[in-house]
Design a protein around this motif. Structure first.
Motif, PDB file in Angstrom:
ATOM      1  N   ALA A 169      42.562  30.338  36.546  1.00 52.24           N
ATOM      2  CA  ALA A 169      43.203  29.115  37.005  1.00 52.24           C
ATOM      3  C   ALA A 169      44.021  29.414  38.253  1.00 52.24           C
ATOM      4  O   ALA A 169      44.570  30.496  38.382  1.00 52.24           O
ATOM      5  CB  ALA A 169      44.132  28.587  35.914  1.00 52.24           C
ATOM      6  N   ARG A 170      44.076  28.437  39.130  1.00 56.10           N
ATOM      7  CA  ARG A 170      44.907  28.580  40.326  1.00 56.10           C
ATOM      8  C   ARG A 170      46.055  27.590  40.192  1.00 56.10           C
ATOM      9  O   ARG A 170      45.842  26.396  40.024  1.00 56.10           O
ATOM     10  CB  ARG A 170      44.071  28.224  41.555  1.00 56.10           C
ATOM     11  CG  ARG A 170      44.753  28.379  42.877  1.00 56.10           C
ATOM     12  CD  ARG A 170      43.744  27.999  43.973  1.00 56.10           C
ATOM     13  NE  ARG A 170      44.240  28.266  45.293  1.00 56.10           N
ATOM     14  CZ  ARG A 170      45.003  27.423  45.986  1.00 56.10           C
ATOM     15  NH1 ARG A 170      45.334  26.270  45.456  1.00 56.10           N
ATOM     16  NH2 ARG A 170      45.407  27.733  47.203  1.00 56.10           N
ATOM     17  N   GLU A 171      47.272  28.105  40.237  1.00 51.68           N
ATOM     18  CA  GLU A 171      48.417  27.219  40.010  1.00 51.68           C
ATOM     19  C   GLU A 171      49.482  27.443  41.062  1.00 51.68           C
ATOM     20  O   GLU A 171      49.515  28.491  41.678  1.00 51.68           O
ATOM     21  CB  GLU A 171      49.092  27.543  38.669  1.00 51.68           C
ATOM     22  CG  GLU A 171      48.177  27.674  37.530  1.00 51.68           C
ATOM     23  CD  GLU A 171      48.875  28.183  36.292  1.00 51.68           C
ATOM     24  OE1 GLU A 171      48.569  27.635  35.250  1.00 51.68           O
ATOM     25  OE2 GLU A 171      49.689  29.115  36.369  1.00 51.68           O
ATOM     26  N   ALA A 172      50.386  26.482  41.170  1.00 47.98           N
ATOM     27  CA  ALA A 172      51.547  26.681  42.045  1.00 47.98           C
ATOM     28  C   ALA A 172      52.469  27.668  41.345  1.00 47.98           C
ATOM     29  O   ALA A 172      52.755  27.517  40.157  1.00 47.98           O
ATOM     30  CB  ALA A 172      52.252  25.354  42.257  1.00 47.98           C
ATOM     31  N   ALA A 173      52.885  28.716  42.062  1.00 54.03           N
ATOM     32  CA  ALA A 173      53.824  29.678  41.481  1.00 54.03           C
ATOM     33  C   ALA A 173      55.221  29.122  41.677  1.00 54.03           C
ATOM     34  O   ALA A 173      55.648  28.881  42.794  1.00 54.03           O
ATOM     35  CB  ALA A 173      53.682  31.033  42.164  1.00 54.03           C
ATOM     36  N   GLN A 174      55.912  28.890  40.554  1.00 55.00           N
ATOM     37  CA  GLN A 174      57.200  28.191  40.645  1.00 55.00           C
ATOM     38  C   GLN A 174      58.224  28.959  41.476  1.00 55.00           C
ATOM     39  O   GLN A 174      58.756  28.452  42.441  1.00 55.00           O
ATOM     40  CB  GLN A 174      57.757  27.957  39.244  1.00 55.00           C
ATOM     41  CG  GLN A 174      57.121  26.735  38.626  1.00 55.00           C
ATOM     42  CD  GLN A 174      57.075  26.829  37.125  1.00 55.00           C
ATOM     43  OE1 GLN A 174      57.513  27.816  36.547  1.00 55.00           O
ATOM     44  NE2 GLN A 174      56.515  25.821  36.500  1.00 55.00           N
ATOM     45  N   ALA A 175      58.452  30.216  41.087  1.00 53.44           N
ATOM     46  CA  ALA A 175      59.558  30.952  41.711  1.00 53.44           C
ATOM     47  C   ALA A 175      59.238  31.326  43.157  1.00 53.44           C
ATOM     48  O   ALA A 175      60.080  31.281  44.026  1.00 53.44           O
ATOM     49  CB  ALA A 175      59.880  32.191  40.903  1.00 53.44           C
ATOM     50  N   ARG A 176      57.991  31.669  43.395  1.00 50.67           N
ATOM     51  CA  ARG A 176      57.691  32.261  44.696  1.00 50.67           C
ATOM     52  C   ARG A 176      57.209  31.250  45.729  1.00 50.67           C
ATOM     53  O   ARG A 176      57.000  31.581  46.885  1.00 50.67           O
ATOM     54  CB  ARG A 176      56.635  33.350  44.523  1.00 50.67           C
ATOM     55  CG  ARG A 176      57.103  34.465  43.619  1.00 50.67           C
ATOM     56  CD  ARG A 176      56.057  35.546  43.538  1.00 50.67           C
ATOM     57  NE  ARG A 176      56.515  36.649  42.719  1.00 50.67           N
ATOM     58  CZ  ARG A 176      56.351  36.714  41.411  1.00 50.67           C
ATOM     59  NH1 ARG A 176      55.750  35.736  40.780  1.00 50.67           N
ATOM     60  NH2 ARG A 176      56.786  37.756  40.736  1.00 50.67           N
ATOM     61  N   GLY A 177      56.987  30.042  45.305  1.00 52.09           N
ATOM     62  CA  GLY A 177      56.612  29.009  46.262  1.00 52.09           C
ATOM     63  C   GLY A 177      55.160  29.076  46.725  1.00 52.09           C
ATOM     64  O   GLY A 177      54.712  28.238  47.459  1.00 52.09           O
ATOM     65  N   GLY A 178      54.406  30.053  46.313  1.00 54.18           N
ATOM     66  CA  GLY A 178      53.017  30.160  46.744  1.00 54.18           C
ATOM     67  C   GLY A 178      52.080  29.737  45.643  1.00 54.18           C
ATOM     68  O   GLY A 178      52.384  28.820  44.876  1.00 54.18           O
ATOM     69  N   VAL A 179      50.919  30.370  45.571  1.00 53.04           N
ATOM     70  CA  VAL A 179      50.028  30.090  44.457  1.00 53.04           C
ATOM     71  C   VAL A 179      49.889  31.347  43.600  1.00 53.04           C
ATOM     72  O   VAL A 179      50.181  32.455  44.036  1.00 53.04           O
ATOM     73  CB  VAL A 179      48.615  29.637  44.913  1.00 53.04           C
ATOM     74  CG1 VAL A 179      48.684  28.344  45.668  1.00 53.04           C
ATOM     75  CG2 VAL A 179      47.934  30.711  45.722  1.00 53.04           C
ATOM     76  N   ARG A 180      49.428  31.119  42.391  1.00 54.99           N
ATOM     77  CA  ARG A 180      49.295  32.207  41.448  1.00 54.99           C
ATOM     78  C   ARG A 180      47.979  32.006  40.699  1.00 54.99           C
ATOM     79  O   ARG A 180      47.619  30.876  40.374  1.00 54.99           O
ATOM     80  CB  ARG A 180      50.458  32.121  40.462  1.00 54.99           C
ATOM     81  CG  ARG A 180      50.482  33.165  39.391  1.00 54.99           C
ATOM     82  CD  ARG A 180      51.715  32.941  38.536  1.00 54.99           C
ATOM     83  NE  ARG A 180      51.395  32.043  37.429  1.00 54.99           N
ATOM     84  CZ  ARG A 180      51.236  32.459  36.165  1.00 54.99           C
ATOM     85  NH1 ARG A 180      51.365  33.726  35.852  1.00 54.99           N
ATOM     86  NH2 ARG A 180      50.950  31.591  35.219  1.00 54.99           N
ATOM     87  N   TYR A 181      47.274  33.087  40.466  1.00 50.85           N
ATOM     88  CA  TYR A 181      46.056  33.013  39.664  1.00 50.85           C
ATOM     89  C   TYR A 181      46.357  33.568  38.283  1.00 50.85           C
ATOM     90  O   TYR A 181      47.143  34.514  38.143  1.00 50.85           O
ATOM     91  CB  TYR A 181      44.932  33.801  40.338  1.00 50.85           C
ATOM     92  CG  TYR A 181      44.523  33.181  41.651  1.00 50.85           C
ATOM     93  CD1 TYR A 181      43.549  32.187  41.677  1.00 50.85           C
ATOM     94  CD2 TYR A 181      45.152  33.530  42.837  1.00 50.85           C
ATOM     95  CE1 TYR A 181      43.194  31.579  42.867  1.00 50.85           C
ATOM     96  CE2 TYR A 181      44.804  32.926  44.032  1.00 50.85           C
ATOM     97  CZ  TYR A 181      43.823  31.953  44.039  1.00 50.85           C
ATOM     98  OH  TYR A 181      43.490  31.337  45.215  1.00 50.85           O
ATOM     99  N   ARG A 182      45.724  32.977  37.286  1.00 54.31           N
ATOM    100  CA  ARG A 182      46.030  33.319  35.900  1.00 54.31           C
ATOM    101  C   ARG A 182      44.727  33.281  35.109  1.00 54.31           C
ATOM    102  O   ARG A 182      43.869  32.442  35.388  1.00 54.31           O
ATOM    103  CB  ARG A 182      46.986  32.242  35.370  1.00 54.31           C
ATOM    104  CG  ARG A 182      47.481  32.410  33.980  1.00 54.31           C
ATOM    105  CD  ARG A 182      48.469  31.285  33.639  1.00 54.31           C
ATOM    106  NE  ARG A 182      47.887  29.947  33.706  1.00 54.31           N
ATOM    107  CZ  ARG A 182      47.015  29.465  32.813  1.00 54.31           C
ATOM    108  NH1 ARG A 182      46.641  30.178  31.791  1.00 54.31           N
ATOM    109  NH2 ARG A 182      46.528  28.246  32.959  1.00 54.31           N
TER     110      ARG A 182
END
Ligand SMILES: Nc1ncnc2c1ncn2[C@@H]1O[C@H](COP(=O)(O)OP(=O)(O)OP(=O)(O)O)[C@@H](O)[C@H]1O
Ligand SMILES: [Mg+2]
Length: 418
Positions: free
Chosen positions: A362-375
């Motif tokens: 999944a590709r999501e908005a990374a809350q803390a870092r302001g970028g995206v995050r894959y999970r």
């Protein structure tokens, strides 16, 4: 002395749950109800197993019971052609109408142009069932489409009640006639008064695209992204259910369950279901029990996971492993690409694209870092990938969630490389 029957396992897994069995998500239900009963439109995005279908059914149930709405549920996974879609759609709406049979059929046939709908009666439900012949021409299919699309607003008008139509796995509509059908649907739905529409799907990147600028459903409804259920929300539900079998679960145990399952309803319920008989036997559960049972579930998935792994390219496997080890937020960084031998960013992007298509990542908005995050979407797959992987060299150690360190036979056989 007769033995007492063991208490029934109170954790349904893999079926649609509503009512008392449905845990929390009250805010989501309230929001959906509010929007849909007023003829609003919502796109519901969530990855596999987050509980979309249950949420839809619970929302429709409450819309009927509390808002006197007429509701129809259409699962696009059950339609293999556009014709089958209209069959499902029309049948769901006819069932929703709950009108006397004869009048209903006269009414529904009355506005059919260019074709005559054929109905049979389901002997169990006494509901009319529409069967459509395979269309001989696009024009014939267009007649059916036009007729079916008139059902929701006409029903709302005839019964003077809100009508709500929920499409599950709506992104599958793209398989039929691509963009053209999407545009036709938007134009039709937009003109419908008194009809709320819910579009749900387990491929958020596709649904999001459909609602993006330049696409058919741009600015057509609000986007609602379903999150996992938090530990605080799970705690009362899980504790009460375990208590029905006199099973004590301390807060730390609930935490371990929710953490292992990442709060995702299907995995929480599966884990609890598997823990149940142990708990009933011992009268309580420990964190060790949770770890053991989680490992058993990972082992149960071995064959499926190994087949999926086999079908991936080496680059995709390496990328999946990096994401499993917690590099989902910086997988494009040079040091991560070097440590995991991922190659250039373009290769990583391609691998991630494929892994998303397969619903592994999944590709999501990374809350803390302001970028995206894959999970990794499936916590069991993530644990499976992590099993037996030696820590990565190059300064990037495994971050969290390592389940076991026994090397896996299957990993060698499939020629896993890093
Ligand atoms: N609110 C809930 N309370 C309790 N259990 C739930 C809840 N939501 C989902 N579940 C559990 O999770 C399972 C999967 O839920 P559901 O089928 O709704 O997910 P989904 O997102 O539609 O999955 P898929 O993408 O596979 O279609 C259910 O069978 C049930 O066990
Ligand atoms: Mg579903």
């Amino acid at each position: 002395m007769a033995r007492k029957a063991p208490p029934e396992n109170p954790f349904p897994a893999g079926t649609i749950v509503t009512g008392d069995d449905f845990a929390d998500r009250q805010d989501e239900v309230a929001l959906l109800r509010d929007e849909l009963r007023q003829g609003g439109r919502v796109f519901l995005l969530a990855y596999r197993r987050f509980g979309k279908s249950c949420l839809i059914h619970e929302t429709l149930r409450q819309l009927e019971a509390k808002d006197h709405a007429l509701t129809a549920y259409v699962d696009l996974y059950r339609a293999n052609s556009e014709r089958e879609l209209w069959e499902l759609f029309a049948n769901a709406l006819l069932a929703a109408s709950r009108s006397p049979l004869k009048r209903l059929l006269e009414w529904a046939t009355g506005f059919a142009r260019g074709f005559r709908p054929r109905f049979s009666i389901d002997p169990q439900t006494q509901q009319p069932v529409l069967t459509l012949d395979a269309p001989r021409s696009p024009a014939e299919l267009a007649d059916v489409r036009e007729w079916a699309l008139e059902l929701p607003p006409k029903l709302a008008q005839k019964r003077e009640r809100p009508v709500v139509v929920a499409f599950d796995e709506f992104q599958e509509i793209r398989a039929f006639d691509g963009v053209r059908l999407e545009k036709t649907l938007r134009a039709a739905f937009q003109s419908h008064r008194g009809v709320g529409y819910l579009f749900a799907g387990s491929k958020p990147h596709l649904l999001r695209e459909m609602a993006q600028e330049g696409h058919a459903f741009y600015r057509f409804g609000r986007l609602m992204e379903l999150a996992p259920v938090t530990e605080e929300q799970w705690a009362p539900y899980l504790t009460a259910r375990f208590r029905t079998g006199s099973v004590d679960v301390a807060p730390a145990v609930v935490r371990a369950i929710v953490a292992g399952a990442e709060g995702i309803p299907y995995y929480v319920m599966r884990l609890c279901r598997a823990l149940w008989s142990r708990g009933v036997r011992a009268g309580s559960l420990s964190e060790d029990d949770v770890r053991d049972v989680f490992s058993e579930l990972v082992a149960e998935g071995d064959q499926l996971f190994a087949e999926a792994w086999d079908a991936l390219t080496l680059a995709q496997r390496r990328t999946l492993a990096a994401v499993a080890e917690g590099r989902g937020h910086d997988v494009f960084a040079e040091r991560v690409r070097t440590a995991y031998e991922l190659g250039p960013s373009s290769t990583v992007a391609r691998s991630l694209g494929r892994l998303q298509e397969l619903s592994f990542v999944a590709r999501e908005a990374a809350q803390a870092r302001g970028g995206v995050r894959y999970r990794i979407v499936d916590p069991l797959l993530r644990a499976w990938v992590l099993r037996g992987r030696p820590p990565v060299t190059g300064g990037e150690r495994r971050t969290q969630g390592a389940q076991e360190s026994t090397p896996r036979r299957r990993a060698r056989k499939t020629g896993r490389q890093r």
